[in-house]
Design a protein around this motif. Structure first.
Motif, short mmCIF file in Angstrom:
data_model
loop_
_atom_site.label_atom_id
_atom_site.label_comp_id
_atom_site.label_asym_id
_atom_site.label_seq_id
_atom_site.Cartn_x
_atom_site.Cartn_y
_atom_site.Cartn_z
N PRO A 76 14.51 21.24 18.26
CA PRO A 76 13.48 22.17 18.79
C PRO A 76 13.73 22.57 20.24
O PRO A 76 13.47 23.71 20.63
CB PRO A 76 12.18 21.37 18.68
CG PRO A 76 12.45 20.27 17.74
CD PRO A 76 13.91 20.03 17.67
N VAL A 81 12.88 29.76 20.81
CA VAL A 81 11.53 30.07 20.37
C VAL A 81 10.57 29.11 21.06
O VAL A 81 10.95 28.01 21.43
CB VAL A 81 11.37 29.91 18.84
CG1 VAL A 81 12.35 30.78 18.10
CG2 VAL A 81 11.55 28.46 18.41
N ASN A 82 9.34 29.53 21.25
CA ASN A 82 8.31 28.64 21.77
C ASN A 82 7.07 28.79 20.93
O ASN A 82 6.86 29.82 20.30
CB ASN A 82 8.03 28.92 23.24
CG ASN A 82 9.11 28.34 24.13
OD1 ASN A 82 9.91 29.06 24.71
ND2 ASN A 82 9.16 27.03 24.19
N MET A 83 6.27 27.73 20.96
CA MET A 83 5.17 27.68 20.00
C MET A 83 3.84 27.49 20.73
O MET A 83 3.77 26.78 21.72
CB MET A 83 5.42 26.50 19.07
CG MET A 83 4.41 26.37 17.96
SD MET A 83 5.23 25.69 16.51
CE MET A 83 3.86 25.13 15.57
N ARG A 150 2.11 28.93 28.99
CA ARG A 150 3.15 27.92 29.04
C ARG A 150 4.34 28.33 28.15
O ARG A 150 5.50 28.17 28.52
CB ARG A 150 2.58 26.58 28.57
CG ARG A 150 3.53 25.42 28.68
CD ARG A 150 2.86 24.14 28.31
NE ARG A 150 2.51 24.11 26.88
CZ ARG A 150 1.92 23.09 26.28
NH1 ARG A 150 1.58 22.02 26.98
NH2 ARG A 150 1.64 23.11 25.00
N ALA A 151 4.01 28.86 26.97
CA ALA A 151 5.07 29.27 26.05
C ALA A 151 5.76 30.54 26.54
O ALA A 151 6.98 30.66 26.48
CB ALA A 151 4.49 29.48 24.66
N LYS A 154 8.54 30.60 29.48
CA LYS A 154 9.94 30.32 29.14
C LYS A 154 10.67 31.57 28.68
O LYS A 154 11.88 31.53 28.45
CB LYS A 154 10.01 29.27 28.01
CG LYS A 154 9.52 27.91 28.41
CD LYS A 154 10.62 26.89 28.61
CE LYS A 154 11.62 26.84 27.48
NZ LYS A 154 12.62 25.79 27.68
#
Lengths: 373, 295
Positions: A76, A81-83, A150-151, A154
């Protein structure tokens, strides 16, 4: 759709937990800049699919490519990708600014640049000035914005959202819906959202994948899902529908007649391309049915159907007045219950009909969706 | 409703709180008070003690000889706590992330020695560690096999008993469950999505551990440290059976005062110094917890 290669391509992916296939041979592609929704009832495998994109689960079979690269064996923390988690997963021991800076710090972004990007991300979700707060001093809606910031800080290629609006109350959910849409517009990142809420998916997504029991049932734009469902499951899952079983009686290139027990012979203004006598289903949306008073005996005339078709008699059993519209529960003379929705276009529209009143129900030849299964 | 009512219902309160309070007072507080009084007394005859209000016992207790043993006990307990923490953290983590079915069994495996009599466990350790014990037997056998091929001097059994390392080993063995259980409780409460969020944001497993898991498990770590350190500090049987002449800890000294030396007032003074030490540590932990809570 677009000439660019898809940002995500899922090829024949299956995920088994023991004997149970949570995701069963799903193939689909997601284009750059799309707001994509994975939609389905709980347990349909949509969350498992999202977690496979994030790297928290690995496919038992099949390939997932992100930005053209095979993700097999990529953990991960090495995926572009960010979640945004359903529970938001905001770190409770860090301030809002530290939360947003976390991923940047891990990436070794220099302090000045980091501070700038934290500010930028907080501004994006309208949390300017909240950097010094601790998460437990913030409301659920604000914590979700922190998770979003926060996601996004990035600058991922794809943002994954797991049931992003499910934990918010109704008013906030509606407001957040518009905000998510405009946010996606602003940042131009591909969004992939998991939701069980069809309204959410229809309102936000450019395309939706409807899943059931691990399988992809239909992949279409929201309006196509609603107006042209490919199965009884989709027609039923998206919005409300009156589902009627029938058999194909006549099938010409320009018209078809389907014999039903409950609505009589139904006239359709296009070919069905089926075998005569085959069992078919008619999905008739409540707002596509017109309501007429049955004080006189003459049924209303429809200009696009031969006389006698697509009109049935019934009695209003119950009216739910919802302000913008009214929902009528009508019992037909053969006992079948039908739902009809009628917009209250003027301020006295609702006075036209009362409970116990005899009515005619009619619909246009193009109104029902004809489904094979 | 009923949660508020019981405060007002004095009779119910008295009926439920009464018996345990009575028990605690009669069998804990009163004897403790007696011992506390003894610590300010002096021996007048073989069994008689006069409570004279003297501080002589405390003065004697803080002489270098006894302070040294206090210090050594704290060192042993601290070493035991650190080893328990280092060994217990991975164990607690492993149980936390084990499948639900295995969890109960793993916890049972941690608890099982804990439910066995301490004396039996300690003698079992002796059977493992002594010169003719299982470790030395195994090593001797291996040595012999090596001797068949290579020219090696005869096997000399390792001295693993009746020394400080043996005491430390025993202390760790006895106190490990005290560390694992609070750690497990803290880690199990941790929201898994926080760990996933950290991984998702680019941190590897080690950094996730240091930046997210450890800070959030800190209350559990603190209570684990305290719950391990306090009984280890007062350990009596382990140093007595596994230790050598130089491995006595403060509890062994206290025991000697009450039995062989028959100096109850001095023993009482030493006991209360140990108790005060414990109070200070509990207070410090409470202070840290409160500061974290207030933040």
């Amino acid at each position: 759709m677009s000439s660019k290669p898809p940002i995500i391509s899922i090829e024949g992916v299956t995920k088994r937990f023991g004997d149970h296939a949570a995701v069963d041979d799903v193939s689909l592609t997601i284009n750059e800049g799309e707001f994509f929704a994975l939609l389905g009832p709980s347990g349909c495998g949509k969350t498992t699919l999202l977690r496979m994109l994030a790297g928290f689960e690995t496919p038992t079979e099949g390939t997932i490519r992100i930005d053209g690269k095979d993700t097999d064996g990529v953990p991960p923390n090495r995926r572009p990708v960010n979640m945004v988690f359903q529970s938001y997963a905001v770190f409770p021991h860090m301030s809002v600014a530290d939360n947003v800076a976390y991923g940047l710090k891990i990436d070794g972004v220099a302090k000045a640049e980091r501070d700038r990007r934290v500010e930028e991300a907080l501004a994006l979700v309208q949390l300017e000035g909240f950097g010094g707060r601790m998460p437990d001093q913030m409301s659920g809606g604000q914590r979700q914005r922190v998770a979003l910031a926060r996601a996004l800080a990035k600058r991922p290629r794809v943002l994954l959202l797991d049931e992003p609006l499910s934990a918010l109350d109704a008013k906030l959910r509606e407001a957040m819906r518009f905000e998510l849409a405009s946010l996606q517009h602003k940042v131009g990142i591909t969004f992939v959202m998991v939701t069980h809420d069809q309204d959410e998916a229809l309102a936000l997504a450019t395309r939706c994948a409807v899943m059931e029991r691990g399988r992809l049932i239909q992949l279409a734009t929201p309006s196509d899902l609603y107006e042209f469902p490919n199965s009884r499951f989709v027609a039923d899952f998206i919005g409300t529908v009156n589902m009627v079983e029938g058999t194909l009686k006549t099938d010409n290139p320009t018209e078809a007649i389907i014999a039903t027990k409950e609505l009589g012979d139904v006239y359709i203004d296009h070919a069905v391309l089926g075998n005569e006598g085959a069992t078919l289903y008619l999905a008739l949306r409540p707002e596509k049915i017109s309501l007429f008073r049955r004080d006189g005996v003459v049924p209303p005339k429809l200009e696009d159907c031969p006389e006698g078709y697509n009109v049935v008699a019934g009695v209003i059993d119950h009216i739910a007045y919802l302000g913008s519209e009214s929902v009528f529960k009508v019992i037909l003379t053969n006992g079948r219950q039908m739902l009809v929705i009628r917009p209250n276009l003027t301020r006295w529209d609702q006075e036209d009909f009362v409970e116990e009143q005899p009515v005619w129900l009619s619909w246009h030849a193009c109104a029902p969706a004809v489904l094979a299964g | 409703m009923s949660g508020e009512n019981w405060r007002q219902e004095r009779k119910t309160l008295l009926a439920t709180l009464g018996p345990p309070l009575f028990w605690l007072t009669l069998f804990f507080l009163v004897p403790l008070a007696v011992v506390w009084a003894y610590s300010f007394g002096r021996n007048v005859g073989l069994t008689e003690i006069e409570i004279s209000g003297t501080f002589a016992n405390y003065a004697q207790a803080i002489q270098p000889l006894y302070l040294g043993i206090f210090f050594k006990s704290m060192l042993m307990a601290a070493a035991c706590t650190v080893i328990c923490l280092i060994a217990g953290f991975p164990v607690a983590l492993a149980i936390t992330f084990a499948p639900d079915k295995a969890k109960a069994w793993l916890l049972l495996a941690v608890m099982l020695p804990f439910w066995t009599n301490l004396l039996i466990r300690t003698y079992a350790l002796i059977a493992v560690l002594r010169n003719e014990g299982y470790i030395n037997l195994t090593l001797g056998w291996v040595w012999k096999q090596v001797g068949l091929v290579l020219n090696v001097p005869p096997f000399v059994p390792l001295e693993m008993l009746h020394n400080n390392p043996a005491v430390l080993f025993g202390l760790v063995y006895v106190h490990l469950p005290f560390m694992v259980l609070p750690l497990y409780a803290a880690l199990d409460r941790l929201d898994r999505s926080l760990i996933e969020a950290s991984l998702d944001l680019g941190a590897g497993h080690f950094r996730t551990m240091m930046l997210v898991v450890v800070p959030l498990a800190l209350p559990g770590i603190l209570s684990g440290v305290l719950i391990t350190f306090i009984p280890a500090l007062g350990a009596y049987l382990t140093p007595d059976l596994l230790g050598g002449p130089d491995s006595q800890m403060i509890a062994n000294v206290i025991e000697r005062q009450f039995k062989r030396a028959n100096d109850w007032p001095f023993g009482a003074a030493l006991s209360f110094l140990l108790l005060y030490l414990t109070f200070v540590m509990v207070a410090v932990q409470a202070l840290i917890q409160r500061r974290r809570g207030a933040r």
